[in-house]
Design a protein around this motif. Structure first.
Motif, mmCIF file in Angstrom:
data_model
loop_
_atom_site.group_PDB
_atom_site.id
_atom_site.type_symbol
_atom_site.label_atom_id
_atom_site.label_comp_id
_atom_site.label_asym_id
_atom_site.label_seq_id
_atom_site.Cartn_x
_atom_site.Cartn_y
_atom_site.Cartn_z
ATOM 1 N N GLY A 94 -11.746 -1.861 55.499
ATOM 2 C CA GLY A 94 -11.660 -0.697 56.375
ATOM 3 C C GLY A 94 -12.588 0.418 55.929
ATOM 4 O O GLY A 94 -13.066 0.446 54.787
ATOM 5 N N ALA A 95 -12.843 1.360 56.828
ATOM 6 C CA ALA A 95 -13.762 2.463 56.536
ATOM 7 C C ALA A 95 -13.236 3.342 55.407
ATOM 8 O O ALA A 95 -14.001 3.796 54.542
ATOM 9 C CB ALA A 95 -14.000 3.292 57.787
ATOM 10 N N GLY A 96 -11.941 3.598 55.397
ATOM 11 C CA GLY A 96 -11.358 4.447 54.348
ATOM 12 C C GLY A 96 -11.483 3.814 52.973
ATOM 13 O O GLY A 96 -11.854 4.488 52.001
ATOM 14 N N ASP A 97 -11.181 2.522 52.884
ATOM 15 C CA ASP A 97 -11.302 1.821 51.604
ATOM 16 C C ASP A 97 -12.761 1.751 51.154
ATOM 17 O O ASP A 97 -13.069 1.908 49.972
ATOM 18 C CB ASP A 97 -10.743 0.404 51.716
ATOM 19 N N TYR A 98 -13.640 1.507 52.097
ATOM 20 C CA TYR A 98 -15.063 1.439 51.776
ATOM 21 C C TYR A 98 -15.544 2.773 51.203
ATOM 22 O O TYR A 98 -16.209 2.816 50.165
ATOM 23 C CB TYR A 98 -15.868 1.074 53.024
ATOM 24 N N ASN A 99 -15.197 3.879 51.885
ATOM 25 C CA ASN A 99 -15.631 5.196 51.415
ATOM 26 C C ASN A 99 -15.032 5.539 50.057
ATOM 27 O O ASN A 99 -15.701 6.149 49.211
ATOM 28 C CB ASN A 99 -15.266 6.273 52.440
ATOM 29 N N LEU A 100 -13.784 5.141 49.832
ATOM 30 C CA LEU A 100 -13.148 5.389 48.542
ATOM 31 C C LEU A 100 -13.895 4.680 47.424
ATOM 32 O O LEU A 100 -14.187 5.270 46.376
ATOM 33 C CB LEU A 100 -11.690 4.906 48.590
ATOM 34 N N ARG A 101 -14.239 3.416 47.634
ATOM 35 C CA ARG A 101 -14.952 2.648 46.607
ATOM 36 C C ARG A 101 -16.371 3.166 46.390
ATOM 37 O O ARG A 101 -16.860 3.178 45.262
ATOM 38 C CB ARG A 101 -15.004 1.176 46.999
ATOM 39 N N ILE A 102 -17.025 3.613 47.452
ATOM 40 C CA ILE A 102 -18.379 4.159 47.312
ATOM 41 C C ILE A 102 -18.336 5.459 46.517
ATOM 42 O O ILE A 102 -19.172 5.692 45.637
ATOM 43 C CB ILE A 102 -19.029 4.369 48.700
ATOM 44 N N ASN A 103 -17.351 6.313 46.804
ATOM 45 C CA ASN A 103 -17.221 7.568 46.046
ATOM 46 C C ASN A 103 -16.910 7.294 44.573
ATOM 47 O O ASN A 103 -17.422 7.973 43.680
ATOM 48 C CB ASN A 103 -16.133 8.455 46.659
ATOM 49 N N GLN A 104 -16.084 6.292 44.325
ATOM 50 C CA GLN A 104 -15.780 5.906 42.957
ATOM 51 C C GLN A 104 -17.041 5.407 42.252
ATOM 52 O O GLN A 104 -17.300 5.738 41.091
ATOM 53 C CB GLN A 104 -14.713 4.818 42.985
ATOM 54 N N ALA A 105 -17.840 4.624 42.956
ATOM 55 C CA ALA A 105 -19.096 4.120 42.387
ATOM 56 C C ALA A 105 -20.066 5.266 42.117
ATOM 57 O O ALA A 105 -20.793 5.236 41.122
ATOM 58 C CB ALA A 105 -19.722 3.101 43.327
ATOM 59 N N LEU A 106 -20.082 6.269 42.981
ATOM 60 C CA LEU A 106 -20.935 7.443 42.755
ATOM 61 C C LEU A 106 -20.553 8.143 41.458
ATOM 62 O O LEU A 106 -21.432 8.569 40.687
ATOM 63 C CB LEU A 106 -20.841 8.415 43.934
ATOM 64 N N GLN A 107 -19.259 8.266 41.199
ATOM 65 C CA GLN A 107 -18.812 8.890 39.958
ATOM 66 C C GLN A 107 -19.239 8.064 38.750
ATOM 67 O O GLN A 107 -19.708 8.612 37.747
ATOM 68 C CB GLN A 107 -17.293 9.053 39.965
ATOM 69 N N TRP A 108 -19.068 6.753 38.841
ATOM 70 C CA TRP A 108 -19.447 5.889 37.728
ATOM 71 C C TRP A 108 -20.943 5.962 37.463
ATOM 72 O O TRP A 108 -21.376 6.013 36.313
ATOM 73 C CB TRP A 108 -19.046 4.451 37.997
ATOM 74 N N ASP A 156 -26.258 3.465 50.920
ATOM 75 C CA ASP A 156 -25.324 4.551 50.607
ATOM 76 C C ASP A 156 -25.472 5.062 49.174
ATOM 77 O O ASP A 156 -25.243 6.234 48.904
ATOM 78 C CB ASP A 156 -23.877 4.110 50.838
ATOM 79 N N LEU A 157 -25.835 4.192 48.250
ATOM 80 C CA LEU A 157 -25.976 4.579 46.841
ATOM 81 C C LEU A 157 -27.430 4.750 46.429
ATOM 82 O O LEU A 157 -27.727 4.843 45.244
ATOM 83 C CB LEU A 157 -25.297 3.536 45.947
ATOM 84 N N GLY A 158 -28.332 4.802 47.389
ATOM 85 C CA GLY A 158 -29.763 4.876 47.088
ATOM 86 C C GLY A 158 -30.194 6.137 46.376
ATOM 87 O O GLY A 158 -31.124 6.118 45.575
ATOM 88 N N GLN A 159 -29.524 7.281 46.640
ATOM 89 C CA GLN A 159 -29.933 8.539 46.006
ATOM 90 C C GLN A 159 -29.539 8.571 44.527
ATOM 91 O O GLN A 159 -30.233 9.158 43.709
ATOM 92 C CB GLN A 159 -29.287 9.759 46.693
ATOM 93 N N VAL A 160 -28.406 7.970 44.176
ATOM 94 C CA VAL A 160 -27.871 8.089 42.822
ATOM 95 C C VAL A 160 -28.295 6.929 41.928
ATOM 96 O O VAL A 160 -28.459 7.092 40.726
ATOM 97 C CB VAL A 160 -26.326 8.178 42.871
ATOM 98 N N GLY A 161 -28.477 5.742 42.511
ATOM 99 C CA GLY A 161 -28.793 4.578 41.702
ATOM 100 C C GLY A 161 -29.917 3.758 42.280
ATOM 101 O O GLY A 161 -30.362 3.974 43.406
ATOM 102 N N LYS A 162 -30.380 2.817 41.479
ATOM 103 C CA LYS A 162 -31.415 1.899 41.953
ATOM 104 C C LYS A 162 -30.915 0.463 41.774
ATOM 105 O O LYS A 162 -30.108 0.181 40.892
ATOM 106 C CB LYS A 162 -32.728 2.113 41.224
ATOM 107 N N VAL A 163 -31.393 -0.410 42.617
ATOM 108 C CA VAL A 163 -30.917 -1.788 42.633
ATOM 109 C C VAL A 163 -31.494 -2.543 41.447
ATOM 110 O O VAL A 163 -32.711 -2.592 41.253
ATOM 111 C CB VAL A 163 -31.314 -2.479 43.956
ATOM 112 N N GLN A 164 -30.605 -3.116 40.651
ATOM 113 C CA GLN A 164 -31.043 -3.936 39.528
ATOM 114 C C GLN A 164 -31.203 -5.386 39.977
ATOM 115 O O GLN A 164 -32.165 -6.044 39.618
ATOM 116 C CB GLN A 164 -30.043 -3.838 38.385
ATOM 117 N N SER A 165 -30.243 -5.855 40.765
ATOM 118 C CA SER A 165 -30.352 -7.210 41.308
ATOM 119 C C SER A 165 -29.600 -7.270 42.631
ATOM 120 O O SER A 165 -28.555 -6.659 42.788
ATOM 121 C CB SER A 165 -29.779 -8.241 40.324
#
Length: 144
Positions: free
Chosen positions: A74-88, A122-131
């Motif tokens: 779901g959209a809510g779960d997706y956004n929650l996990r993306i925000n968590q990944a941003l913090q990490w 979605d995570l392009g500004q904070v991180g870069k793709v390793q694989s």
């Protein structure tokens, strides 16, 4: 010289300092090599080396956090996990996203690949793709 109880003993002859260290069964270690007077300390050298190695190992080890998705999240779960990944990622940890397909979900493999692309954007500004592996549906992102 500084003794094993962190008391400053002042200027002491090297031979006398070695005898004090041997009497308490510890080592005499030169802490700072000044031009005039070197500073020595009585301590357990093996314990000092162990603590130094332990500090280096813990600070140099990057951690990898893992997030697992299903293709119909779901959209809510997706956004929650993306925000968590941003913090990490802001803390310096790498994040691994895995999409698991079970049973009939294998028919929608293309949608799962699109979800990986969406995670990367979605995570392009904070991180870069390793694989990025679309075959096994795994993307690993490291801090930028």
């Amino acid at each position: 010289m500084i003794d094993h109880e962190n008391n400053n003993r002042g200027l002491i002859d090297t031979y006398e300092a070695l005898q004090i260290a041997q009497s308490v069964e510890l080592d005499l270690v030169v802490v700072s090599q000044n031009e005039d007077i070197p500073v020595a300390k009585i301590l357990n050298y093996g314990k000092l080396q162990y603590q130094k190695k332990k500090r280096q190992g813990s600070s140099a080890r990057p951690t990898v956090k893992e997030v697992r998705f299903r293709p119909n999240v779901g959209a809510g779960d997706y956004n929650l996990r993306i925000n968590q990944a941003l913090q990490w990622l802001s803390k310096g940890d790498s994040v691994k996203f895995a999409i698991r397909l079970r049973g009939r979900e294998n028919q929608y493999r293309q949608q799962a690949g699109d979800m990986l692309d969406r995670i990367v954007t979605d995570l392009g500004q904070v991180g870069k793709v390793q694989s990025l592996d679309k075959r096994s549906l795994i993307v690993q992102i490291m801090p930028a």
